[in-house]
Scaffold this active site. Structure first.
Site, mmCIF file in Angstrom:
data_model
loop_
_atom_site.group_PDB
_atom_site.id
_atom_site.type_symbol
_atom_site.label_atom_id
_atom_site.label_comp_id
_atom_site.label_asym_id
_atom_site.label_seq_id
_atom_site.Cartn_x
_atom_site.Cartn_y
_atom_site.Cartn_z
ATOM 1 C CE LYS A 22 12.448 1.981 33.456
ATOM 2 N NZ LYS A 22 11.705 3.232 33.227
ATOM 3 C CE1 TYR A 46 12.918 -1.829 37.656
ATOM 4 C CE2 TYR A 46 13.803 -2.371 35.490
ATOM 5 C CZ TYR A 46 13.258 -1.446 36.374
ATOM 6 O OH TYR A 46 13.043 -0.159 35.964
HETATM 7 N N1 LIG Z 1 12.782 5.076 41.638
HETATM 8 C C1 LIG Z 1 13.785 4.401 41.125
HETATM 9 O O1 LIG Z 1 14.545 3.723 41.822
HETATM 10 C C2 LIG Z 1 14.033 4.469 39.641
HETATM 11 C C3 LIG Z 1 15.286 4.043 39.150
HETATM 12 C C4 LIG Z 1 15.511 4.096 37.783
HETATM 13 C C5 LIG Z 1 14.519 4.569 36.939
HETATM 14 N N2 LIG Z 1 13.310 4.968 37.437
HETATM 15 C C6 LIG Z 1 12.292 5.444 36.504
HETATM 16 O O2 LIG Z 1 11.937 6.770 36.821
HETATM 17 C C7 LIG Z 1 10.641 7.021 36.273
HETATM 18 C C8 LIG Z 1 9.771 7.668 37.327
HETATM 19 O O3 LIG Z 1 9.515 6.719 38.349
HETATM 20 P P1 LIG Z 1 9.547 7.080 39.901
HETATM 21 O O4 LIG Z 1 10.386 6.057 40.568
HETATM 22 O O5 LIG Z 1 9.864 8.531 40.073
HETATM 23 O O6 LIG Z 1 8.080 6.757 40.364
HETATM 24 P P2 LIG Z 1 6.769 7.646 40.338
HETATM 25 O O7 LIG Z 1 5.689 6.750 40.843
HETATM 26 O O8 LIG Z 1 6.994 8.925 41.043
HETATM 27 O O9 LIG Z 1 6.560 7.964 38.786
HETATM 28 C C9 LIG Z 1 5.895 7.111 37.907
HETATM 29 C C10 LIG Z 1 4.850 7.953 37.209
HETATM 30 O O10 LIG Z 1 4.247 7.221 36.141
HETATM 31 C C11 LIG Z 1 2.906 7.666 36.081
HETATM 32 N N3 LIG Z 1 2.097 6.720 35.309
HETATM 33 C C12 LIG Z 1 1.925 5.391 35.525
HETATM 34 N N4 LIG Z 1 1.068 4.887 34.596
HETATM 35 C C13 LIG Z 1 0.704 5.931 33.796
HETATM 36 C C14 LIG Z 1 -0.163 6.053 32.655
HETATM 37 N N5 LIG Z 1 -0.824 5.001 32.173
HETATM 38 N N6 LIG Z 1 -0.292 7.282 32.078
HETATM 39 C C15 LIG Z 1 0.364 8.353 32.566
HETATM 40 N N7 LIG Z 1 1.201 8.297 33.640
HETATM 41 C C16 LIG Z 1 1.357 7.091 34.235
HETATM 42 C C17 LIG Z 1 2.468 7.766 37.526
HETATM 43 O O11 LIG Z 1 1.335 8.594 37.634
HETATM 44 C C18 LIG Z 1 3.719 8.394 38.143
HETATM 45 O O12 LIG Z 1 3.644 9.807 38.119
HETATM 46 C C19 LIG Z 1 10.109 5.669 35.776
HETATM 47 O O13 LIG Z 1 10.351 5.551 34.384
HETATM 48 C C20 LIG Z 1 10.984 4.689 36.545
HETATM 49 O O14 LIG Z 1 11.083 3.422 35.918
HETATM 50 C C21 LIG Z 1 13.057 4.945 38.789
#
Ligand SMILES: NC(=O)c1ccc[n+]([C@@H]2O[C@H](COP(=O)([O-])OP(=O)(O)OC[C@H]3O[C@@H](n4cnc5c(N)ncnc54)[C@H](O)[C@@H]3O)[C@@H](O)[C@H]2O)c1
Length: 199
Positions: free
Chosen positions: A106, A99
């Site tokens: 984070k 990570y």
């Molecule tokens: N998927 C998991 O296992 C998980 C677990 C814990 C937390 N998260 C967090 O959830 C959140 C959403 O992630 P996700 O897993 O749904 O993936 P995702 O790819 O669906 O979402 C990430 C989003 O960030 C956007 N993004 C990236 N760079 C950008 C920029 N410069 N400007 C504007 N937008 C930008 C992308 O377009 C995308 O829509 C993130 O903060 C991620 O760290 C995810």
């Protein structure tokens, strides 16, 4: 709504201007669900993260919450208060192999939640985070150790099962609702209880 690169102050200002126009100058809720790190920094050693990609991950994944909260503040204030929710992960509190720099981002995000909650609380704006267990999204699949993270949760979490996006949505609906009117500066874990385990 037009595209928004959260690294750009101009983009953020323009999008919140459009939001203001669309919603008569007010806003009730803001969901921040944005993160990015270069794929090569989500494998190998954190120690080898170069300076530019370290700041890239922090900019997109942590500072963007501060920028969006600041832009949303007058709109939320116009409605007498509101709620902001962001998405975090346990890798900001503990070292989770692979990570890496995203964990450091984070940690900055988690701390930002607390400072924003303090600043904005006097305007009745609440700021909280959801710490989700692994969900197979496009971004998650770029983390080299993701299948291992999933397998370990299933084996060791108290509920021995994975969460899905709907679980995160339900938690967000609660945090954004009036039911959570006295909940701010906190992290709600939606991870089948995995965060509580020492092994
Ligand atoms: N998927 C998991 O296992 C998980 C677990 C814990 C937390 N998260 C967090 O959830 C959140 C959403 O992630 P996700 O897993 O749904 O993936 P995702 O790819 O669906 O979402 C990430 C989003 O960030 C956007 N993004 C990236 N760079 C950008 C920029 N410069 N400007 C504007 N937008 C930008 C992308 O377009 C995308 O829509 C993130 O903060 C991620 O760290 C995810």
């Amino acid at each position: 709504m037009t595209a928004c690169d959260v690294r750009s102050d101009e983009d953020v200002a323009r999008v919140f201007g459009e939001v203001s126009q669309a919603f008569d100058g007010g806003l009730d809720l803001l969901v921040h669900s944005v993160a990015f790190a270069a794929a090569e920094d989500l494998e190998g050693r954190f120690t080898d993260t170069p300076r530019d990609r370290f700041w890239l991950a922090l900019d997109v994944s942590a500072y963007s919450l501060v920028a969006c909260a600041r832009a949303a503040e007058p709109l939320l204030e116009a409605r007498g208060g509101g709620a902001i929710v962001t998405m975090t992960y346990l890798g900001g509190e503990r070292a989770v192999p692979h990570y890496n720099v995203m964990g450091v981002a984070k940690a900055a995000l988690d701390s930002s939640v607390k400072y924003l909650a303090w600043d904005l609380g006097q305007k009745n704006i609440r700021v909280n985070a959801i710490s989700a267990g692994p969900v197979r999204t496009l971004s998650a699949r770029s983390i080299a150790g993701f299948p291992t993270m999933e397998a370990i949760v299933e084996e060791r979490a108290p509920l021995h099962r994975h969460i899905d996006a709907d679980d995160v949505g339900a938690a967000a609906a609660y945090l954004l609702s009036d039911e959570a009117r006295n909940v701010t500066a906190t992290t709600l874990y939606v991870d089948s209880g995995y965060h509580a385990m020492g092994l």
